[in-house]
Design an enzyme around this catalytic site. Sequence first.
Site, PDB file in Angstrom:
ATOM      1  CG  ASP A   1      14.891 -19.858 -33.249  1.00 42.35           C
ATOM      2  OD1 ASP A   1      15.639 -18.876 -33.078  1.00 42.35           O
ATOM      3  OD2 ASP A   1      13.864 -20.076 -32.569  1.00 42.35           O
TER       4      ASP A   1
ATOM      5  CG  ASN B   1      17.035 -17.045 -21.218  1.00 46.92           C
ATOM      6  OD1 ASN B   1      17.826 -17.821 -20.679  1.00 46.92           O
ATOM      7  ND2 ASN B   1      17.259 -16.516 -22.414  1.00 46.92           N
TER       8      ASN B   1
ATOM      9  CG  HIS C   1      19.261 -14.971 -18.033  1.00 46.50           C
ATOM     10  ND1 HIS C   1      19.021 -14.734 -19.367  1.00 46.50           N
ATOM     11  CD2 HIS C   1      18.495 -14.067 -17.349  1.00 46.50           C
ATOM     12  CE1 HIS C   1      18.175 -13.730 -19.503  1.00 46.50           C
ATOM     13  NE2 HIS C   1      17.833 -13.306 -18.287  1.00 46.50           N
TER      14      HIS C   1
ATOM     15  CG  ASP D   1      24.097 -18.952 -20.168  1.00 44.53           C
ATOM     16  OD1 ASP D   1      23.516 -18.433 -21.142  1.00 44.53           O
ATOM     17  OD2 ASP D   1      24.679 -18.289 -19.284  1.00 44.53           O
TER      18      ASP D   1
ATOM     19  CD  GLU E   1      16.597 -17.370 -29.539  1.00 38.86           C
ATOM     20  OE1 GLU E   1      15.453 -16.928 -29.747  1.00 38.86           O
ATOM     21  OE2 GLU E   1      17.519 -16.675 -29.080  1.00 38.86           O
TER      22      GLU E   1
END
Length: 284
Positions: A157, A165, A170, A174, A200
């Site tokens: 993780d 974010n 965002h 990405d 994630e």
Amino acid sequence: MHFYLATSFIFPRSLRLRLFTLCFVATHMPLLAYLGWGFASGRIALAEFILLTMATVIGTGIALLGIGALLNPIHALAQTLHRGEGEAPALPDVGDVIHTLYAGVQRVASATRERLDDLHQAAHEDPLTGIANRRGFLAHMDALPDDRRRGCIAIIDIDYFKRVNDLLGHEEGDRVLASFATRLSALVRRVDMVARWGGEEFAIFFQDCIEDEASWSLARIASRMRSEPIGRVQDRPISFSAGVCRWTGGELDAALRRADDALYEAKQSGRDRVCRAAPILQEL
């Protein structure tokens, strides 16, 4: 189709004449044998032979007309195909019709295979990162032969990804996900399986690997993340936490749950670390 191509040297531009030739030869084989026997033995009735020959020619012609009638629907279909493609509606030769239909079937089959491949890829690949998704990971694990169903499973993780974010947007999130997938794929072995587990979270299957080796590999990736960060949040390199579980070919869901529990422990212990799942009795 193979027989059709093999006989293309006989009137290659006219399937009707080709059919007539084949029917004529096939129906006259007994007469030719009779003629050879008659000349060899001197016992041949020439008038009867000529009469029988004429009868078989007429019979061959009738058979050819019947075959032509059976092929008329193919003519009509070919004409429809040509009109649909915007070409002149002139009726093609039956040989051209067969070629057209065969080529059309091949095109449809090829397009169907490509479509199925695309659907399979879409179902098993994460579009953002280009690596396998959860379904692809599970399908890969399920397809492993018995002698390869052992190693270590890691659930990973990205730490504080929500901040990426929230603070950077965002699009940057990405980019971080794609860069992290690339980093993982580049720093594990080819036999290892890397997948985006969701959000994630990522998963790695270290094939034929003990926990010490898997933990060392993840620690090496973590060190690279610190020295060559894929991004920074609040002036800190983006890091990850991971849980590792040994898998010896038993129930996969149980191993995944144990790896997830180890990941939870890593996050509760301060993040940016790798924790191992507690051993169970059957693996001692």
